[in-house]
Design a protein around this motif. Structure first.
Motif, PDB file in Angstrom:
ATOM      1  N   SER A   1      -8.863 -15.381   1.578  1.00  0.00           N
ATOM      2  CA  SER A   1      -9.687 -14.279   1.074  1.00  0.00           C
ATOM      3  C   SER A   1      -9.047 -12.907   1.278  1.00  0.00           C
ATOM      4  CB  SER A   1     -11.057 -14.306   1.765  1.00  0.00           C
ATOM      5  OG  SER A   1     -10.917 -14.184   3.165  1.00  0.00           O
ATOM      6  N   ALA A   2      -7.900 -12.845   1.971  1.00  0.00           N
ATOM      7  CA  ALA A   2      -7.223 -11.556   2.198  1.00  0.00           C
ATOM      8  C   ALA A   2      -6.461 -11.141   0.942  1.00  0.00           C
ATOM      9  CB  ALA A   2      -6.262 -11.665   3.379  1.00  0.00           C
ATOM     10  N   ARG A   3      -6.635  -9.895   0.519  1.00  0.00           N
ATOM     11  CA  ARG A   3      -5.923  -9.390  -0.657  1.00  0.00           C
ATOM     12  C   ARG A   3      -4.619  -8.739  -0.211  1.00  0.00           C
ATOM     13  NH1 ARG A   3      -8.459  -5.302  -3.211  1.00  0.00           N
ATOM     14  NH2 ARG A   3      -7.159  -5.655  -5.036  1.00  0.00           N
ATOM     15  N   TRP A   4      -3.527  -9.148  -0.800  1.00  0.00           N
ATOM     16  CA  TRP A   4      -2.208  -8.688  -0.379  1.00  0.00           C
ATOM     17  C   TRP A   4      -2.065  -7.175  -0.546  1.00  0.00           C
ATOM     18  CZ3 TRP A   4       1.448  -9.461   2.743  1.00  0.00           C
ATOM     19  CH2 TRP A   4       2.711  -8.903   2.555  1.00  0.00           C
ATOM     20  N   SER A   5      -2.650  -6.616  -1.605  1.00  0.00           N
ATOM     21  CA  SER A   5      -2.525  -5.176  -1.824  1.00  0.00           C
ATOM     22  C   SER A   5      -3.171  -4.382  -0.689  1.00  0.00           C
ATOM     23  CB  SER A   5      -3.162  -4.787  -3.158  1.00  0.00           C
ATOM     24  OG  SER A   5      -4.543  -5.114  -3.166  1.00  0.00           O
ATOM     25  N   THR A   6      -4.212  -4.943  -0.074  1.00  0.00           N
ATOM     26  CA  THR A   6      -4.854  -4.294   1.072  1.00  0.00           C
ATOM     27  C   THR A   6      -4.147  -4.633   2.371  1.00  0.00           C
ATOM     28  OG1 THR A   6      -6.979  -4.425  -0.082  1.00  0.00           O
ATOM     29  CG2 THR A   6      -7.055  -3.998   2.268  1.00  0.00           C
ATOM     30  N   LEU A   7      -3.641  -5.854   2.465  1.00  0.00           N
ATOM     31  CA  LEU A   7      -3.006  -6.330   3.697  1.00  0.00           C
ATOM     32  C   LEU A   7      -1.634  -5.714   3.931  1.00  0.00           C
ATOM     33  CD1 LEU A   7      -3.148  -8.345   6.075  1.00  0.00           C
ATOM     34  CD2 LEU A   7      -2.162 -10.064   4.548  1.00  0.00           C
ATOM     35  N   ARG A   8      -0.882  -5.515   2.836  1.00  0.00           N
ATOM     36  CA  ARG A   8       0.514  -5.081   2.978  1.00  0.00           C
ATOM     37  C   ARG A   8       0.676  -3.771   3.746  1.00  0.00           C
ATOM     38  NH1 ARG A   8       2.848  -4.938  -2.592  1.00  0.00           N
ATOM     39  NH2 ARG A   8       1.371  -3.213  -2.754  1.00  0.00           N
ATOM     40  N   PRO A   9      -0.140  -2.721   3.490  1.00  0.00           N
ATOM     41  CA  PRO A   9       0.066  -1.462   4.232  1.00  0.00           C
ATOM     42  C   PRO A   9      -0.197  -1.565   5.727  1.00  0.00           C
ATOM     43  CG  PRO A   9      -1.258  -1.105   2.245  1.00  0.00           C
ATOM     44  CD  PRO A   9      -1.188  -2.569   2.460  1.00  0.00           C
ATOM     45  N   VAL A  10      -0.971  -2.567   6.167  1.00  0.00           N
ATOM     46  CA  VAL A  10      -1.330  -2.648   7.591  1.00  0.00           C
ATOM     47  C   VAL A  10      -0.642  -3.811   8.286  1.00  0.00           C
ATOM     48  CG1 VAL A  10      -3.576  -1.632   7.101  1.00  0.00           C
ATOM     49  CG2 VAL A  10      -3.358  -4.117   7.154  1.00  0.00           C
ATOM     50  N   LEU A  11       0.286  -4.461   7.596  1.00  0.00           N
ATOM     51  CA  LEU A  11       0.908  -5.649   8.171  1.00  0.00           C
ATOM     52  C   LEU A  11       1.680  -5.314   9.446  1.00  0.00           C
ATOM     53  CD1 LEU A  11       1.038  -8.630   7.509  1.00  0.00           C
ATOM     54  CD2 LEU A  11       3.164  -8.233   6.283  1.00  0.00           C
ATOM     55  N   GLY A  12       2.333  -4.154   9.463  1.00  0.00           N
ATOM     56  CA  GLY A  12       3.101  -3.762  10.638  1.00  0.00           C
ATOM     57  C   GLY A  12       2.225  -3.584  11.862  1.00  0.00           C
ATOM     58  N   LEU A  13       1.101  -2.856  11.705  1.00  0.00           N
ATOM     59  CA  LEU A  13       0.207  -2.640  12.837  1.00  0.00           C
ATOM     60  C   LEU A  13      -0.439  -3.951  13.275  1.00  0.00           C
ATOM     61  CD1 LEU A  13      -1.254  -0.882  14.848  1.00  0.00           C
ATOM     62  CD2 LEU A  13      -2.943  -0.341  13.085  1.00  0.00           C
ATOM     63  N   ALA A  14      -0.840  -4.785  12.322  1.00  0.00           N
ATOM     64  CA  ALA A  14      -1.451  -6.070  12.686  1.00  0.00           C
ATOM     65  C   ALA A  14      -0.476  -6.935  13.469  1.00  0.00           C
ATOM     66  CB  ALA A  14      -1.916  -6.802  11.427  1.00  0.00           C
ATOM     67  N   ALA A  15       0.797  -6.937  13.048  1.00  0.00           N
ATOM     68  CA  ALA A  15       1.808  -7.707  13.773  1.00  0.00           C
ATOM     69  C   ALA A  15       2.034  -7.138  15.170  1.00  0.00           C
ATOM     70  CB  ALA A  15       3.113  -7.720  12.981  1.00  0.00           C
ATOM     71  N   ALA A  16       2.035  -5.811  15.286  1.00  0.00           N
ATOM     72  CA  ALA A  16       2.211  -5.184  16.602  1.00  0.00           C
ATOM     73  C   ALA A  16       1.039  -5.510  17.528  1.00  0.00           C
ATOM     74  CB  ALA A  16       2.361  -3.678  16.442  1.00  0.00           C
ATOM     75  N   LEU A  17      -0.184  -5.445  17.000  1.00  0.00           N
ATOM     76  CA  LEU A  17      -1.354  -5.785  17.804  1.00  0.00           C
ATOM     77  C   LEU A  17      -1.321  -7.248  18.239  1.00  0.00           C
ATOM     78  CD1 LEU A  17      -4.167  -3.944  15.796  1.00  0.00           C
ATOM     79  CD2 LEU A  17      -3.441  -3.421  18.129  1.00  0.00           C
ATOM     80  N   SER A  18      -0.759  -8.113  17.390  1.00  0.00           N
ATOM     81  CA  SER A  18      -0.734  -9.544  17.681  1.00  0.00           C
ATOM     82  C   SER A  18       0.382  -9.937  18.629  1.00  0.00           C
ATOM     83  CB  SER A  18      -0.594 -10.337  16.369  1.00  0.00           C
ATOM     84  OG  SER A  18      -1.649 -10.028  15.487  1.00  0.00           O
ATOM     85  N   THR A  19       1.307  -9.047  18.904  1.00  0.00           N
ATOM     86  CA  THR A  19       2.423  -9.374  19.805  1.00  0.00           C
ATOM     87  C   THR A  19       2.457  -8.407  20.986  1.00  0.00           C
ATOM     88  OG1 THR A  19       3.841  -8.082  18.305  1.00  0.00           O
ATOM     89  CG2 THR A  19       3.829 -10.474  18.037  1.00  0.00           C
TER      90      THR A  19
END
Length: 500
Positions: free
Chosen positions: A77-95
């Motif tokens: 259900s995640a839309r790539w156009s919305t996910l792409r700009p925040v992928l870096g922060l999400a990855a940082a939060l997850s690691t």
């Protein structure tokens, strides 16, 4: 005849129907439905109907199966156009954020509760994962900027992978036979290989389903879920992160132009609800209410350390390279919801018979109940107080009819809330791009087809059909007009997410 099976089916069906009905009941009361499922499990357990269930290993296995389905639905259900700009922060939060959270909670628990370092770090590791089910169920009812929602959803889908690895490492009976840098490299391999497996499974699924002519539309949702489960299994066989593989595969499949896409999303949503219900009821069955009194103090200490120190610090450190202001960081800190995932993770040291694991499980259960009640009920007021709401955000609704799929179009729903500049604007002044049109307006309980000179009013609900290629542009234009009115572009407003 099989009377045992018949009785089990009767009880299971009754619990399922009560749980489904509890969704509407809990929404009216403002109580998270996930807590109602936990209460159902406790009610039919040893303290209620007397059903005794203490199979930790089975709970762990079924919990992992439920998480696979829940994470897969989040990716689909995640839309790539919305996910792409925040992928870096999400990855940082997850690691990075996970490591910071583990260290801070572990340090506080070690100093205040006197626990040994291994058990203290297990507290931090188990509690460092935000819960996908809790985040998806709660945030999708709020009107928030897309990048905040996308960040929290992506984080909840991605952080299970490193956390599971770290909890397993900390739960091992024997001390590590390798130096610390080897363990770091191992974690890096599992995450990298898991992402690669997810990409491979997603690409293979897109290729196969675009070219397959399956005899029934109902087979496509089953095939998509099959590819996400395949991603997990392939990752596990390769000693990679299966949970990360599931999420990545889900994102790729969910953003592909697949036949019967809306039916796929509806099927995955139903499976995710079933997994959430089963998981929370099972965890409620496993807990022993008589032991929970002794778990309140460690739960409160660990919870306060998490909310007041670990989570804000992990968000602040992770967000340093990214353009998120202090209000957004504060909301991200408060919205890191905990749900079934920490309880499932607590079954890992319990099944490995780690000293103190039983107290850890009880404390995590108590903490999840308390903080879910507190956090879920305060998210909307917190968003308003921090001024991070987006009241006029266009929201996607799922449509089961096939014509929209064949036309490659999306149906958007938009409400005109108080304070929005959309009130008073004529339909033709929206200046939607070619390929998009307002098809229906619902006003005072009555629907009508608007004309170009129809003036929108506060409280109107709009249905907008948009070709897939202009979907994002339509949303940006609607946000711009909502903020600055019909002359939005004259004021330099284009509907992009703003850094305030």
């Amino acid at each position: 005849m099989t009377p045992g099976l018949d009785l089990a089916l009767l009880l299971g069906a009754a619990v399922l129907l009560v749980a489904v009905g509890a969704v509407r009941f809990s929404t009216r009361l403002g109580v998270p439905s996930l807590l109602v499922y936990l209460a159902l499990g406790v009610a039919i357990g040893e303290a209620g109907l007397g059903i005794r269930f203490d199979d930790v290993e089975l709970t762990r296995v079924l919990g992992f199966c439920a998480l696979i389905v829940i994470i897969a639905e989040g990716g689909l259900s995640a839309r790539w156009s919305t996910l792409r700009p925040v992928l870096g922060l999400a990855a940082a939060l997850s690691t990075v954020g996970v490591v910071v959270s583990i260290v801070v909670v572990g340090l506080v628990v070690h100093l205040l509760l006197g626990l040994d370092w291994r058990l203290a770090l297990l507290y931090g590791a188990v509690l460092s994962s935000t819960d996908a089910a809790a985040v998806f169920a709660t945030l999708r009812r709020l009107r928030l900027p897309p990048r905040l929602v996308a960040t929290l959803e992506a984080e909840s889908g991605m952080n299970d992978a490193p956390v599971v690895i770290l909890v397993v490492l900390l739960s091992r009976a024997a001390p590590a036979a390798h130096p610390w840098w080897y363990e770091v490299l191992l974690v890096g391999y599992e995450l990298g290989a898991g992402a690669a497996v997810g990409v491979a499974a997603g690409i293979a699924g897109r290729w196969a389903l675009r070219r397959a002519a399956l005899p029934s539309a109902g087979l496509y949702p089953i095939a998509v879920v099959g590819f996400t489960v395949l991603a997990y299994a392939a990752g596990a066989v390769l000693h990679a992160s299966g949970f990360l593989a599931v999420y990545v595969a889900g994102v790729l499949l969910g953003n592909a132009r697949l036949p019967h896409r809306q039916a796929i999303l509806g099927f995955a949503d139903g499976l995710a609800w079933l997994a959430q219900i089963g998981l929370f009821v099972l965890l409620g069955l496993l807990v022993s209410p008589g032991r929970l009194d002794a778990a309140v103090l460690p739960a409160v200490v660990a919870g306060l350390a998490l909310v007041l120190a670990a989570r804000p610090l992990s968000v602040a450190v992770s967000a340093l390279p990214f353009r998120f202001n202090l209000r957004e960081q504060a909301f991200l800190s408060w919205a890191g919801l905990r749900g079934a995932v920490p309880i499932v993770l607590a079954t890992i040291p319990l099944s490995e018979r780690v000293p103190g694991a039983e107290q850890l499980f009880d404390a995590v259960f108590v903490l999840v109940v308390i903080f879910t009640l507190v956090q879920a009920g305060t998210l909307a007021p917190a968003a308003r107080r921090l001024r991070v709401t987006a009241p006029a955000e266009a929201a996607e609704i799922r449509v089961e009819t096939a014509p929209l799929e064949r036309m490659r179009a999306d149906l958007l729903q938009l409400e005109v809330p108080p304070g929005s500049r959309l009130g008073g604007v004529h339909v033709d002044e929206l200046r939607l791009p070619v390929g998009a049109s307002v098809t229906l307006v619902l006003r005072d309980g009555s629907g009508f087809v608007p004309g170009p000179d129809t003036r929108l009013k506060v409280g109107d609900s709009l249905l907008i059909v948009a070709a897939a290629g202009v979907r994002d542009e339509v949303e940006r234009r609607l946000r711009a007009v909502s903020r600055r009115g019909r002359l939005a572009r004259w004021f330099g407003e284009y509907g992009e997410d703003r850094d305030e």
